[in-house]
Design an enzyme around this catalytic site. Structure first.
Site, PDB file in Angstrom:
ATOM      1  N   PRO A 149       0.826  -1.210   0.000  1.00 48.56           N
ATOM      2  CG  PRO A 149       0.173  -0.812   2.228  1.00 48.56           C
ATOM      3  CD  PRO A 149       1.055  -1.692   1.377  1.00 48.56           C
ATOM      4  CE  LYS A 174      -0.286  -2.852  -7.685  1.00 51.80           C
ATOM      5  NZ  LYS A 174      -0.637  -1.455  -7.286  1.00 51.80           N
ATOM      6  CD  GLU A 248       1.740  -8.378   8.137  1.00 50.16           C
ATOM      7  OE1 GLU A 248       1.022  -7.841   8.999  1.00 50.16           O
ATOM      8  OE2 GLU A 248       2.563  -9.270   8.407  1.00 50.16           O
ATOM      9  CB  CYS A 282      -2.084  -1.200   9.497  1.00 49.09           C
ATOM     10  SG  CYS A 282      -0.322  -1.336   9.775  1.00 49.09           S
ATOM     11  CD  GLU A 379      -7.635   0.075   8.615  1.00 48.36           C
ATOM     12  OE1 GLU A 379      -8.014  -0.370   7.526  1.00 48.36           O
ATOM     13  OE2 GLU A 379      -6.503  -0.130   9.087  1.00 48.36           O
ATOM     14  CE  LYS A 449      -9.566 -10.438  17.733  1.00 48.66           C
ATOM     15  NZ  LYS A 449     -10.505  -9.939  18.734  1.00 48.66           N
TER      16      LYS A 449
HETATM   17  P1  NAD Z   1      -5.526  -1.380  -0.865  1.00 51.21           P
HETATM   18  O1  NAD Z   1      -5.923  -2.739  -0.433  1.00 51.21           O
HETATM   19  O2  NAD Z   1      -6.521  -0.539  -1.541  1.00 51.21           O
HETATM   20  O3  NAD Z   1      -4.272  -1.474  -1.864  1.00 51.21           O
HETATM   21  C1  NAD Z   1      -3.107  -2.193  -1.522  1.00 51.21           C
HETATM   22  C2  NAD Z   1      -2.409  -2.626  -2.804  1.00 51.21           C
HETATM   23  O4  NAD Z   1      -3.242  -3.571  -3.492  1.00 51.21           O
HETATM   24  C3  NAD Z   1      -2.142  -1.493  -3.798  1.00 51.21           C
HETATM   25  O5  NAD Z   1      -0.894  -1.703  -4.400  1.00 51.21           O
HETATM   26  C4  NAD Z   1      -3.269  -1.679  -4.809  1.00 51.21           C
HETATM   27  O6  NAD Z   1      -2.978  -1.173  -6.101  1.00 51.21           O
HETATM   28  C5  NAD Z   1      -3.386  -3.187  -4.853  1.00 51.21           C
HETATM   29  N1  NAD Z   1      -4.682  -3.688  -5.344  1.00 51.21           N
HETATM   30  C6  NAD Z   1      -5.865  -3.029  -5.427  1.00 51.21           C
HETATM   31  N2  NAD Z   1      -6.828  -3.851  -5.916  1.00 51.21           N
HETATM   32  C7  NAD Z   1      -6.229  -5.047  -6.136  1.00 51.21           C
HETATM   33  C8  NAD Z   1      -6.695  -6.313  -6.600  1.00 51.21           C
HETATM   34  N3  NAD Z   1      -7.978  -6.502  -6.957  1.00 51.21           N
HETATM   35  N4  NAD Z   1      -5.819  -7.344  -6.655  1.00 51.21           N
HETATM   36  C9  NAD Z   1      -4.530  -7.188  -6.271  1.00 51.21           C
HETATM   37  N5  NAD Z   1      -4.022  -6.011  -5.841  1.00 51.21           N
HETATM   38  C10 NAD Z   1      -4.867  -4.947  -5.768  1.00 51.21           C
HETATM   39  O7  NAD Z   1      -4.932  -0.663   0.442  1.00 51.21           O
HETATM   40  P2  NAD Z   1      -4.398   0.821   0.585  1.00 51.21           P
HETATM   41  O8  NAD Z   1      -5.542   1.762   0.587  1.00 51.21           O
HETATM   42  O9  NAD Z   1      -3.284   1.042  -0.367  1.00 51.21           O
HETATM   43  O10 NAD Z   1      -3.737   0.752   2.061  1.00 51.21           O
HETATM   44  C11 NAD Z   1      -4.461   0.934   3.228  1.00 51.21           C
HETATM   45  C12 NAD Z   1      -4.766  -0.381   3.898  1.00 51.21           C
HETATM   46  O11 NAD Z   1      -3.557  -1.110   4.113  1.00 51.21           O
HETATM   47  C13 NAD Z   1      -5.370  -0.198   5.285  1.00 51.21           C
HETATM   48  O12 NAD Z   1      -6.436  -1.087   5.456  1.00 51.21           O
HETATM   49  C14 NAD Z   1      -4.221  -0.535   6.230  1.00 51.21           C
HETATM   50  O13 NAD Z   1      -4.632  -0.969   7.494  1.00 51.21           O
HETATM   51  C15 NAD Z   1      -3.518  -1.600   5.457  1.00 51.21           C
HETATM   52  N6  NAD Z   1      -2.130  -1.723   5.917  1.00 51.21           N
HETATM   53  C16 NAD Z   1      -1.779  -2.788   6.698  1.00 51.21           C
HETATM   54  C17 NAD Z   1      -0.485  -2.898   7.199  1.00 51.21           C
HETATM   55  C18 NAD Z   1      -0.086  -4.048   8.081  1.00 51.21           C
HETATM   56  O14 NAD Z   1       1.107  -4.237   8.275  1.00 51.21           O
HETATM   57  N7  NAD Z   1      -0.995  -4.838   8.634  1.00 51.21           N
HETATM   58  C19 NAD Z   1       0.470  -1.926   6.879  1.00 51.21           C
HETATM   59  C20 NAD Z   1       0.090  -0.859   6.083  1.00 51.21           C
HETATM   60  C21 NAD Z   1      -1.220  -0.766   5.597  1.00 51.21           C
END
Ligand code: NAD
Length: 476
Positions: A149, A174, A248, A282, A379, A449
């Site tokens: 992300p 990616k 994650e 997150c 969230e 979870k």
């Molecule tokens: P997102 O799920 O929208 O996007 C994440 C990635 O997935 C991007 O690169 C996006 O282009 C790609 N993506 C989008 N649609 C896809 C698909 N259909 N198939 C495969 N890839 C696809 O998340 P975001 O808005 O970029 O990030 C925010 C989220 O990330 C929040 O929910 C946050 O909690 C989570 N996050 C978790 C952690 C952790 O360590 N647990 C760390 C950072 C962020």
């Protein structure tokens, strides 16, 4: 227009149909554009990683460690450019951009050390049965897709890249379409170090590109960090191919403040847990559970502290908090302000977008939020803190655990025995006691979870890219 795809050791123009705008969130204006990779280019990247795998996994652990040290060193050499880009594209205050860079550097250094220890892990296994010998061999999982992300792009990618390369995997990364420029540094560094072509590939794009990668049948594993909605799609693709996946995902983490705390210190921890990276973490501790005996003293000071945060453009002002990183995120947070008004929540601070250019919102505090409010359970991913009071330790634990997520928690108490007891009872992957958001590369990262599957960082991060093989020999 930026050339931003690194495939088989070459920089190439994107041939996809999406044009990606790279924005400065403090101005709400684009400052660069690039064309997304096409599905065929994702194929090429996976093919390049596959072709590079046999030679890369045969390199010695010390050779791979030398490359990883090179990554750490070269990140340091690009220090100012990478800090400025994160301030400009993510809206991070300088200190936070510096911390991210240092975290990425530490991650490559740490996995260089673990790579060097690998030969000792390939060892004989004593058997109770006579007549046989056995040995363990830790092998790389193979070709790995890494999808990340935008909130900590340099760090999240380092947490995946460094252990994957250390293990002997080849990768296709990616990055997020919101921050597609920062991870280009990893491709430039690969060039500078002479990393063999195809070991590291980078394809940029939106959902279509991510889906092309996560559905690709040329991968041996996928490691994803992002939202729960996309994470479940990634898991579906993995299940269709019976392929391992690390996820994650999101969080809605609690910070539990007992009434023996120093109020000012507690306020500092609470503010940091919700305002760093403008709450786009997150691990944001967005549910405050405060004990009855301290609540009346703490809430007004917390309100003042949030109202006193300096919010502005990190590139031109001294700030404590920057803008939200994307317009989509800004609209999402604003929609929660509207929900809070509809639900009649008691707003002690903020609760609105700032009346200025760019994607700014005020640090926000809602008090006595009902347990079934969407603001308490979902969230938000912004600087929006919801508070509830509790009477007993048991009640605090029950309320903290009453969430579909389980990423992190913070416990603040002068009674360390109690703090340790509560930490043990919390259903999360990481607990901070009397500290906030301190992540060390030696400890694990990941949740229980709905917050995900698997762990990053520490030796667990490396194991995620390894497969265990045993060789058993008859001695007769
Ligand atoms: P997102 O799920 O929208 O996007 C994440 C990635 O997935 C991007 O690169 C996006 O282009 C790609 N993506 C989008 N649609 C896809 C698909 N259909 N198939 C495969 N890839 C696809 O998340 P975001 O808005 O970029 O990030 C925010 C989220 O990330 C929040 O929910 C946050 O909690 C989570 N996050 C978790 C952690 C952790 O360590 N647990 C760390 C950072 C962020």
């Amino acid at each position: 227009m930026t050339t931003s795809h690194y495939i088989a050791g070459r920089w190439v123009e994107g041939q996809g149909s999406d044009c990606i705008s790279v924005n400065d969130p403090a101005l709400g204006q684009p400052f660069a554009e690039l064309m997304a990779a096409s599905v065929e280019q994702v194929d090429q990247a996976v093919a390049a990683a596959r072709a590079a795998l046999p030679a890369w996994k045969s390199t010695s652990a010390s050779e791979r460690a030398a490359y990883l040290r090179g990554f750490a060193e070269q990140l340091g050499q690009r220090r100012e450019a990478l800090i400025t880009l994160q301030m400009r594209n993510n809206g991070k205050p300088r200190l936070e951009a510096e911390i991210d860079l240092d975290d990425a550097i530490a991650t490559f250094g740490y996995y260089a050390e673990l790579a060097e220890q690998l030969p000792a892990k390939n060892c004989d296994v004593p058997l109770a049965a006579p007549g046989f010998s056995a040995r363990t061999r830790l092998e790389p999982v193979g070709v790995v897709g890494l999808i990340v992300p935008w909130n900590f792009p340099l760090v999240t990618s380092a947490w995946k890249l460094a252990p994957a390369l250390a293990a002997g995997c080849t990768v296709v990364l990616k990055p997020s379409e919101v921050t597609p420029l920062i991870e280009q540094a990893y491709g430039q560094i690969a060039d500078a170090l002479g990393l063999p072509a195809g070991v590291l590939n980078i394809v940029n794009g939106k959902a279509e590109t991510g889906a092309a990668l996560s559905n690709h049948n040329g991968l041996d594993k996928l490691s994803f960090t992002g939202s729960n909605s996309v994470g479940s799609q990634v898991m579906r693709s993995a299940s269709a191919q019976c392929r391992p996946v690390t996820l994650e995902l999101g969080g809605k983490s609690a910070i539990v403040v007992f009434d023996d705390c120093d109020v000012d210190q507690a306020v500092e921890w609470i503010v940091a847990g919700i305002s760093w990276n403008a709450g786009q973490m997150c691990s944001a501790t967005s549910r405050l559970l405060v004990q009855d005996g301290i609540a009346d003293a703490l809430l007004p000071r917390l309100q003042a502290a949030l109202e006193n945060l300096r919010v502005g453009n990190p590139l031109t002002e001294e700030v404590d908090m920057g803008p939200l990183t994307s317009q989509a995120q800004w609209l999402k947070v604003a929609s929660y302000f509207a929900t809070a008004r509809e639900e009649g929540l008691q707003c002690l601070a903020g609760g609105k977008a700032l009346d200025r250019e760019g994607w700014f919102v005020s640090p926000t505090l809602y008090a006595d939020v009902p347990k079934d409010s969407r603001l308490w359970t979902e969230e938000i991913f912004g600087p929006v803190l919801c508070a509830r009071r509790f009477a007993t330790e048991e009640q605090a634990i029950a309320e903290a655990n009453d969430s579909r997520f389980g990423l992190v928690a913070t416990v603040c108490s002068a009674d360390l025995e109690r703090a340790e007891r509560v930490a043990d009872a919390l259903e999360v992957g990481h607990v901070w006691i009397n500290s906030v958001q301190a992540v060390f590369v030696e400890t694990s990262w990941g949740g229980t979870k709905g917050s995900g599957i698997g762990r990053e960082l520490g030796p667990w991060g490396l194991s995620g890219y390894q497969s265990v093989k045993h060789v058993t020999r008859c001695l007769g």
